[in-house]
Design an enzyme around this catalytic site. Structure first.
Site, short mmCIF file in Angstrom:
data_model
loop_
_atom_site.label_atom_id
_atom_site.label_comp_id
_atom_site.label_asym_id
_atom_site.label_seq_id
_atom_site.Cartn_x
_atom_site.Cartn_y
_atom_site.Cartn_z
N SER A 22 0.82 -1.22 0.00
CA SER A 22 0.00 0.00 0.00
C SER A 22 0.85 1.27 0.00
O SER A 22 0.32 2.37 0.06
CB SER A 22 -0.94 -0.01 1.21
OG SER A 22 -0.20 -0.19 2.41
N ASN A 109 -2.03 -2.51 13.14
CA ASN A 109 -3.48 -2.33 13.07
C ASN A 109 -3.94 -1.06 13.78
O ASN A 109 -4.76 -0.30 13.25
CB ASN A 109 -4.19 -3.55 13.68
CG ASN A 109 -3.91 -4.81 12.89
OD1 ASN A 109 -3.35 -4.75 11.80
ND2 ASN A 109 -4.30 -5.96 13.44
N THR A 154 -40.65 26.12 -10.09
CA THR A 154 -40.93 24.75 -9.62
C THR A 154 -41.19 23.95 -10.89
O THR A 154 -41.72 24.51 -11.87
CB THR A 154 -42.17 24.67 -8.69
OG1 THR A 154 -43.31 25.04 -9.45
CG2 THR A 154 -42.04 25.59 -7.48
N HIS A 155 -40.80 22.72 -10.91
CA HIS A 155 -40.91 21.88 -12.12
C HIS A 155 -40.16 22.51 -13.30
O HIS A 155 -40.51 22.25 -14.46
CB HIS A 155 -42.37 21.64 -12.53
CG HIS A 155 -43.25 21.18 -11.40
ND1 HIS A 155 -43.46 19.85 -11.11
CD2 HIS A 155 -43.94 21.89 -10.47
CE1 HIS A 155 -44.27 19.76 -10.07
NE2 HIS A 155 -44.58 20.98 -9.65
N SER A 276 -14.78 25.31 -28.21
CA SER A 276 -14.96 24.09 -29.02
C SER A 276 -13.90 24.06 -30.10
O SER A 276 -13.48 25.10 -30.60
CB SER A 276 -16.36 24.11 -29.63
OG SER A 276 -16.38 23.37 -30.84
N LYS A 282 -18.49 28.86 -29.69
CA LYS A 282 -18.84 28.21 -28.44
C LYS A 282 -18.04 28.71 -27.23
O LYS A 282 -16.86 28.99 -27.32
CB LYS A 282 -18.61 26.69 -28.54
CG LYS A 282 -19.66 25.95 -29.36
CD LYS A 282 -21.06 26.08 -28.83
CE LYS A 282 -21.37 25.13 -27.71
NZ LYS A 282 -21.32 23.73 -28.06
N ASN A 284 -18.20 27.16 -23.43
CA ASN A 284 -18.90 26.10 -22.69
C ASN A 284 -18.67 26.17 -21.18
O ASN A 284 -17.58 26.52 -20.74
CB ASN A 284 -18.46 24.73 -23.20
CG ASN A 284 -18.85 24.51 -24.65
OD1 ASN A 284 -19.90 24.99 -25.09
ND2 ASN A 284 -18.01 23.82 -25.39
N GLU A 289 -20.07 21.55 -15.57
CA GLU A 289 -20.39 20.18 -16.03
C GLU A 289 -19.50 19.14 -15.34
O GLU A 289 -19.96 18.07 -14.95
CB GLU A 289 -20.21 20.09 -17.55
CG GLU A 289 -21.25 20.87 -18.32
CD GLU A 289 -20.88 20.99 -19.80
OE1 GLU A 289 -20.70 19.95 -20.45
OE2 GLU A 289 -20.76 22.13 -20.29
N GLN A 321 -7.65 -2.14 4.04
CA GLN A 321 -6.64 -1.33 3.34
C GLN A 321 -7.28 -0.61 2.14
O GLN A 321 -6.79 0.42 1.70
CB GLN A 321 -5.51 -2.25 2.87
CG GLN A 321 -4.42 -1.54 2.11
CD GLN A 321 -3.17 -2.40 1.97
OE1 GLN A 321 -2.45 -2.63 2.95
NE2 GLN A 321 -2.93 -2.92 0.79
N LYS A 324 -8.46 3.42 1.65
CA LYS A 324 -7.65 4.63 1.46
C LYS A 324 -7.79 5.32 0.12
O LYS A 324 -8.18 6.49 0.06
CB LYS A 324 -6.18 4.30 1.73
CG LYS A 324 -5.99 3.95 3.18
CD LYS A 324 -4.62 3.54 3.56
CE LYS A 324 -4.68 2.96 4.95
NZ LYS A 324 -5.51 1.72 5.02
N1 ARG Z 1 -1.41 -1.23 4.99
C1 ARG Z 1 -2.27 -1.74 5.99
C2 ARG Z 1 -3.63 -1.06 5.86
O1 ARG Z 1 -3.71 -0.08 5.22
C3 ARG Z 1 -1.71 -1.48 7.35
C4 ARG Z 1 -2.15 -2.46 8.38
C5 ARG Z 1 -1.54 -3.78 8.15
N2 ARG Z 1 -1.88 -4.71 9.18
C6 ARG Z 1 -1.75 -6.00 9.00
N3 ARG Z 1 -2.10 -6.75 9.97
N4 ARG Z 1 -1.36 -6.51 7.86
O2 ARG Z 1 -4.61 -1.52 6.37
#
Ligand code: ARG
Length: 457
Positions: A22, A109, A154-155, A276, A282, A284, A289, A321, A324
């Site tokens: 990660s 953890n 409205t509408h 454009s 144009k 835009n 958007e 994980q 993220k």
């Molecule tokens: N990269 C892991 C995560 O984002 C970190 C925690 C890893 N813990 C483990 N027991 N492998 O969750």
């Protein structure tokens, strides 16, 4: 280097390493990881779990890593699994064996749970600041347009005359609720998970309250299993971000309509429009958007995290994980949209004359004609029907209510007098809607005062 090589007899398969790693995305919170470690190790020293000297040496090493990442001399090496492994391995490389004491009484953890919360707390405050900037811009435009009459819809059909200030204040109110939701999320994420260990706390006498104080958390989590496996705050945040994007997309849709040749209520600044490749004329509204389109990414992130968290047994599982990248993407998207939207709004020109002309067409004053009759003693339901006849008459002649003669009014109902013309002027229609929340100048001014106080101006 692996943090967990001891019980393995083989190298990790290359593809497995890549799939599992990660670092490419959790390096975003290198600063939080290092600050979290510094607080942890400060506490370990204070509690005499390691010696003061050891604690200080580790802190020095961590600070040197932080400085070198920041000035670009320390490259984040992708052979490491994640930011936690990278920092710890680099520390040991730099200060030797004492670095191996950093992870005492801690698991990745609770470490990742901490880092992510610290990072997200900051981002939440940044998003809040962007939303507030947009409110400030809105309020400036609102104050300049208390008397700018436009049709309310409205509408998507013309309904009653309002003012631009009144219309825009609705978005200000939405942003107030968005900010209050961000504040709520912040309160609930402001709980320190560190000290939860892998899932069952630790045998070492950690001082968790002290760490919470060092890292600016309100309190410590009260259950170590929940501490490492709670991602509710991300779900709440993504739900709040989804609502912000929903609001921005409604606003975008209006801006797109208003900028169209049919409406011409606004002119978007050249710096916030695009052209454009084939049609030379144009201009835009791409920013609006794109903001409308980017809602999809943020809703997608919310659906993803809800799905990821569904059915995961306690406590930590690697599924988490996956929280993220999607959260980071949603945050960057919302910050970008809020900032660009603000610039677009701030530089936009409001074509007041076109708004007024538009309000004059489409019988936006018909309700006021009915209210006029009510004041003359006619029950509203009958008044509604009489004005319906007026509208029908006007439509066949292709005129508006103020273009009828008094005689024509009297032919439909003799109760009409000369004062009907004053009653149906757009200015009168707006002025008479003077209860709090309505568009009349006085009522608007009260709300502006309230909202200026809200902004602390
Ligand atoms: N990269 C892991 C995560 O984002 C970190 C925690 C890893 N813990 C483990 N027991 N492998 O969750």
């Amino acid at each position: 280097m692996k943090l967990w090589g001891g019980r393995f007899t083989k190298e990790t398969n290359r593809l497995v390493h890549n799939f599992n790693a990660s670092l490419s995305f959790d390096q975003k919170f290198y600063n939080e990881d290092i600050q979290g470690s510094i607080a942890h190790v400060t506490m370990l020293g204070k509690q005499q779990i390691i010696s003061f000297e050891e604690s200080n040496e580790i802190i020095k090493g961590l600070n040197s890593i932080l400085i070198d990442i920041e000035n670009g001399t320390l490259e984040l090496d992708e052979t490491h699994e994640d930011i936690h492994s990278f920092v710890e391995a680099t520390l040991i490389e730099r200060i030797g064996n004492v670095g191996k004491k950093l992870h005492t009484g801690r698991s990745r953890n609770d470490q990742v749970a901490l880092d992510m919360r610290m990072y997200i707390k900051n981002e939440t405050l940044e998003i809040r600041a962007c939303a507030r900037t947009l409110q400030l811009t809105l309020l400036k435009i609102i104050k300049d347009n208390i008397d700018t009459i436009m049709p309310g819809f409205t509408h998507l059909q013309k309904a009653q005359p309002i003012t631009l200030a009144h219309h825009l204040m609705s978005y200000f109110e939405m942003l107030k609720r968005d900010i209050s939701r961000l504040d709520d999320c912040f309160t609930r994420m402001n709980v320190l998970p560190l000290g939860s260990g892998a899932l069952a706390g630790t045998t070492f006498p950690l001082d968790r309250e002290y760490v919470a104080e060092l890292l600016d958390f309100d309190s410590v989590s009260l259950n170590s299993i929940d501490g490492v496996s709670d991602r509710d705050y991300l779900i709440e945040l993504l739900s709040t971000l989804s609502t912000i994007m929903m609001h921005l997309s409604r606003f975008s849709e209006e801006i797109i309509l208003w900028a169209s040749n049919e409406w011409q209520f606004i002119t978007i600044d050249d710096a916030y429009s695009t052209g454009s490749s084939i049609m030379p004329q144009k201009k835009n509204p791409d920013i609006a958007e794109l903001v409308r389109g980017k809602v999809g990414r943020v809703y997608g992130a919310l659906m993803s995290i809800l799905t990821i968290m569904k059915g995961i047994p306690l406590a930590y599982n690697k599924d988490m994980q996956e929280d993220k990248e999607l959260t980071f993407d949603a945050i960057d998207t919302v910050k970008g949209c809020l900032s660009l939207f603000n610039g677009m709004l701030d530089t936009m020109k409001f074509n007041k004359g076109n708004m007024y002309e538009s309000a004059k067409r489409g019988f936006t004053n018909a309700t006021d004609a009915a209210d006029y009759l009510v004041l003359k003693g006619i029950p509203f339901r009958d008044a509604h029907s009489i004005v319906g006849e007026l509208v029908l008459f006007c439509e066949t002649k292709g005129i508006s209510l103020d273009e009828m003669t008094l005689e024509e009014y009297k032919n439909i109902n003799p109760i009409f007098e000369q004062d009907i013309f004053h009653a149906i002027m757009l200015e009168t229609c707006v002025d008479r809607r003077n209860i709090i929340g309505a568009p009349a100048r006085q009522a608007m001014q009260k709300v502006i005062d309230i909202n200026e106080r809200y902004l602390g101006l």
